[in-house]
Write an enzyme that holds these catalytic residues in place. Sequence first.
Site, PDB file in Angstrom:
ATOM      1  N   THR A 293      -2.379  -5.179 -10.840  1.00  0.00           N
ATOM      2  CA  THR A 293      -3.313  -4.138 -11.280  1.00  0.00           C
ATOM      3  C   THR A 293      -3.896  -4.437 -12.662  1.00  0.00           C
ATOM      4  OG1 THR A 293      -2.216  -2.487  -9.928  1.00  0.00           O
ATOM      5  CG2 THR A 293      -3.446  -1.645 -11.806  1.00  0.00           C
TER       6      THR A 293
ATOM      7  N   SER B 129       1.077  -8.397  -6.594  1.00  0.00           N
ATOM      8  CA  SER B 129       2.462  -8.883  -6.657  1.00  0.00           C
ATOM      9  C   SER B 129       3.222  -8.821  -5.327  1.00  0.00           C
ATOM     10  CB  SER B 129       3.231  -8.229  -7.797  1.00  0.00           C
ATOM     11  OG  SER B 129       3.568  -6.912  -7.513  1.00  0.00           O
TER      12      SER B 129
HETATM   13  N1  ASP Z   1       0.170  -3.230  -6.203  1.00  0.00           N
HETATM   14  C1  ASP Z   1       0.036  -3.694  -7.548  1.00  0.00           C
HETATM   15  C2  ASP Z   1       0.722  -5.042  -7.678  1.00  0.00           C
HETATM   16  O1  ASP Z   1       1.925  -5.084  -7.793  1.00  0.00           O
HETATM   17  C3  ASP Z   1       0.639  -2.708  -8.467  1.00  0.00           C
HETATM   18  C4  ASP Z   1       0.521  -3.026  -9.924  1.00  0.00           C
HETATM   19  O2  ASP Z   1       0.253  -4.112 -10.346  1.00  0.00           O
HETATM   20  O3  ASP Z   1       0.724  -2.090 -10.715  1.00  0.00           O
HETATM   21  O4  ASP Z   1       0.072  -6.045  -7.657  1.00  0.00           O
END
Ligand code: ASP
Length: 321
Positions: free
Chosen positions: A13, A55
Amino acid sequence: MAKKLLILHTGGTISMSEGKDGKVSPSAENPLVALLHKLNHPAQLHQEAIFNLPSPHITLDHWWQLKERIEQAVQQEGFDGIVITHGTDTLEETAYFLDLALNVDIPVAITGAMRSSNELGSDGLINLQNAILVALCAESQHKGVLVVMNDEIHHAKFVTKTHTTNVATFQTPTFGPCGLVAKNRVIYFQQLNHYERFPVAHLHKTNVQLVKSYAGMDSFLLTQLAQQGCDGVVIEALGAGNLPPTCLEGISALLAAKIPVVLVSRAFNGITQDVYDYLGGGKQLKQQGVIFTQGLSGQKARIKLLVLLNQPLNSSLRDYF
Ligand code: ASP
């Protein structure tokens, strides 16, 4: 002379933007890169987009690439500190793998964001600035990988994501954070009394499974794992470390197949202990050969087991947990 820091962007994110439809997605250009000039720090920064992945797409191969890149940056390029930006969903796992496996002594800080670069109240830039300050701080050395989020510093070993959207999502259950970033000051107030590192040279045994227990759980999954074969199993047990008696057949099958079984608790706080003496209770599980852990979550115990299985050990696996 200004300290030389390497920022390794991996995605998440913190590197994403919100579209007109309110959905958050990665873009070819990491928006953070153009915003770096807004940060206030005395470092000489170098940055690389080693990956640009959400991620949940991060795998063991990515962990290995990060380990190799960081070791090269320190041993051959003379960097004084490393900052990793990462998606928050699996940030704690990347942090703990590197914490165990990295063979470097300079500070390594990892951060992310809960709100993407153009959302109201975006936390990406401030988290990145704080991670840079932590990586610049001499006191951050010999503390393993440090997770820096929401003005707090956490050891990689116990920190976990506790909320799906709140910026205060990262917590260290039982022990709390080890430090704070208060405006531009990095302050540590506690440290792990046992910091371990295993300079693993390869990862050949990687089939380590994680299973969560529940009331009325039967032996189906555990027996399947024993029959199919795997390198190890971590079970998130009930309470202080107990399982429903209907699981015992599966536990016996795993142990008979010489598959190590590590027990953690599915409870958020505390450690596992072999205190209960009843069918499926901790005392019996430990006597059978199940390995109990001290406060690691299931996902962290899985990483530790994986690293240990790929490492020459001086004594039995049990002694390392
Ligand atoms: N879904 C995102 C990720 O882990 C969540 C984040 O980065 O806050 O890539």
